[in-house]
Design a protein around this motif. Structure first.
Motif, PDB file in Angstrom:
ATOM      1  N   VAL A 124      15.161 -27.573 -58.947  1.00 24.19           N
ATOM      2  CA  VAL A 124      15.492 -28.148 -57.638  1.00 24.19           C
ATOM      3  C   VAL A 124      16.999 -28.143 -57.454  1.00 24.19           C
ATOM      4  O   VAL A 124      17.736 -28.565 -58.339  1.00 24.19           O
ATOM      5  N   GLU A 125      17.432 -27.638 -56.310  1.00 25.17           N
ATOM      6  CA  GLU A 125      18.841 -27.752 -55.963  1.00 25.17           C
ATOM      7  C   GLU A 125      18.986 -29.005 -55.110  1.00 25.17           C
ATOM      8  O   GLU A 125      18.526 -29.066 -53.975  1.00 25.17           O
ATOM      9  N   HIS A 126      19.584 -30.029 -55.685  1.00 20.55           N
ATOM     10  CA  HIS A 126      19.674 -31.325 -55.017  1.00 20.55           C
ATOM     11  C   HIS A 126      20.635 -31.289 -53.833  1.00 20.55           C
ATOM     12  O   HIS A 126      21.618 -30.560 -53.844  1.00 20.55           O
ATOM     13  N   VAL A 127      20.324 -32.111 -52.844  1.00 19.79           N
ATOM     14  CA  VAL A 127      21.128 -32.209 -51.636  1.00 19.79           C
ATOM     15  C   VAL A 127      22.298 -33.148 -51.894  1.00 19.79           C
ATOM     16  O   VAL A 127      22.111 -34.262 -52.371  1.00 19.79           O
ATOM     17  N   THR A 131      29.591 -32.925 -49.074  1.00 23.51           N
ATOM     18  CA  THR A 131      29.855 -31.554 -49.505  1.00 23.51           C
ATOM     19  C   THR A 131      31.338 -31.225 -49.548  1.00 23.51           C
ATOM     20  O   THR A 131      31.752 -30.353 -50.300  1.00 23.51           O
ATOM     21  N   SER A 132      32.144 -31.917 -48.796  1.00 22.71           N
ATOM     22  CA  SER A 132      33.581 -31.636 -48.836  1.00 22.71           C
ATOM     23  C   SER A 132      34.235 -32.233 -50.078  1.00 22.71           C
ATOM     24  O   SER A 132      35.416 -32.018 -50.326  1.00 22.71           O
ATOM     25  N   HIS A 133      33.464 -32.958 -50.894  1.00 20.07           N
ATOM     26  CA  HIS A 133      33.970 -33.548 -52.130  1.00 20.07           C
ATOM     27  C   HIS A 133      34.240 -32.474 -53.182  1.00 20.07           C
ATOM     28  O   HIS A 133      34.964 -32.708 -54.129  1.00 20.07           O
ATOM     29  N   SER A 134      33.680 -31.302 -53.049  1.00 19.37           N
ATOM     30  CA  SER A 134      33.835 -30.136 -53.916  1.00 19.37           C
ATOM     31  C   SER A 134      33.020 -30.206 -55.203  1.00 19.37           C
ATOM     32  O   SER A 134      33.131 -29.332 -56.048  1.00 19.37           O
ATOM     33  N   ARG A 135      32.197 -31.215 -55.391  1.00 25.56           N
ATOM     34  CA  ARG A 135      31.299 -31.313 -56.536  1.00 25.56           C
ATOM     35  C   ARG A 135      29.885 -31.466 -55.993  1.00 25.56           C
ATOM     36  O   ARG A 135      29.642 -32.281 -55.114  1.00 25.56           O
ATOM     37  N   THR A 136      28.959 -30.680 -56.544  1.00 26.75           N
ATOM     38  CA  THR A 136      27.573 -30.807 -56.116  1.00 26.75           C
ATOM     39  C   THR A 136      26.972 -32.074 -56.721  1.00 26.75           C
ATOM     40  O   THR A 136      27.531 -32.670 -57.647  1.00 26.75           O
ATOM     41  N   ALA A 168      19.715 -29.441 -67.911  1.00 26.86           N
ATOM     42  CA  ALA A 168      20.753 -28.833 -67.079  1.00 26.86           C
ATOM     43  C   ALA A 168      20.996 -27.402 -67.530  1.00 26.86           C
ATOM     44  O   ALA A 168      21.026 -27.112 -68.721  1.00 26.86           O
ATOM     45  N   GLY A 169      21.169 -26.529 -66.579  1.00 31.65           N
ATOM     46  CA  GLY A 169      21.456 -25.135 -66.898  1.00 31.65           C
ATOM     47  C   GLY A 169      22.824 -24.981 -67.541  1.00 31.65           C
ATOM     48  O   GLY A 169      23.689 -25.856 -67.431  1.00 31.65           O
ATOM     49  N   THR A 170      23.016 -23.857 -68.178  1.00 32.57           N
ATOM     50  CA  THR A 170      24.293 -23.632 -68.861  1.00 32.57           C
ATOM     51  C   THR A 170      25.463 -23.604 -67.891  1.00 32.57           C
ATOM     52  O   THR A 170      26.565 -24.008 -68.246  1.00 32.57           O
TER      53      THR A 170
END
Length: 183
Positions: A124-127, A131-136, A168-170
């Motif tokens: 899942v790609e979390h929302v 978004t302007s914070h620059s960290r997902t 978590a992915g690499t």
């Protein structure tokens, strides 16, 4: 426009933010009790607006410091307690993580919800709420976990840490090395 920015420019999330500030400033008053009752009508998916979720996430620390039992009773509903997490929950938690510096007590409050979101990785790609914070959202989770390790609040055998490194992915884990270098 991301949910946090939208929350600054629309009426309902601005009203939510004002209610949270009222509760933070006057926690033991009738006005705070009424404000919390109104918040209950808009949290945990009752109000599907992601801008409202961002406003709640932004106010998490204020609510936790002024009415800890209130937020503790609702943490699962607001931030997630079971799979799958909702967009609302993802925005609320990512905004909280982006808005506040690492705090052990706040991490403990959000621990179960963070575990739920980690379990969804990498499928899942979390929302993200900001978004302007620059960290997902997922990067923010990793930032907080690594900060907990660095500050000796979390150990490598902590279930939160083990889950992060397992799920978590690499690409997210490699990003942690640069985080360690910055801290």
């Amino acid at each position: 426009m991301d949910p946090l920015t939208l929350s600054l420019n629309t009426i309902r999330p601005s009203a939510i933010r004002a209610l949270i500030r009222l509760v933070g400033s006057f926690p033991q008053t009738d006005a705070a009790t009424e404000a919390l009752a109104i918040l209950d009508q808009h949290i945990a998916g009752r109000d599907v607006s992601l801008a409202v979720a961002a406003a709640v996430g932004e106010g998490t620390g204020r609510l936790f410091s002024s009415v800890p039992s209130w937020i503790e009773e609702r943490v699962g509903a607001i931030f997630g307690e079971g799979l799958p997490s909702t967009d609302y929950q993802q925005v609320a938690i990512s905004t909280a993580l982006a808005t506040y510096q690492y705090q052990p007590d706040l991490l403990e409050l959000l621990r179960g919800s963070i575990l739920v979101m980690i379990e969804e990785l990498p499928d899942v790609e979390h929302v993200s709420g900001w978004t302007s914070h620059s960290r997902t959202c997922d990067q923010l989770i990793g930032d907080w976990i690594m900060r907990g390790i660095i500050d000796d609040h979390l150990s490598y055998d902590d279930p939160l840490v083990e889950s992060w490194f397992l799920c978590a992915g690499t690409d997210l884990q490699i990003g942690r090395a640069s985080c360690r270098e910055r801290v």
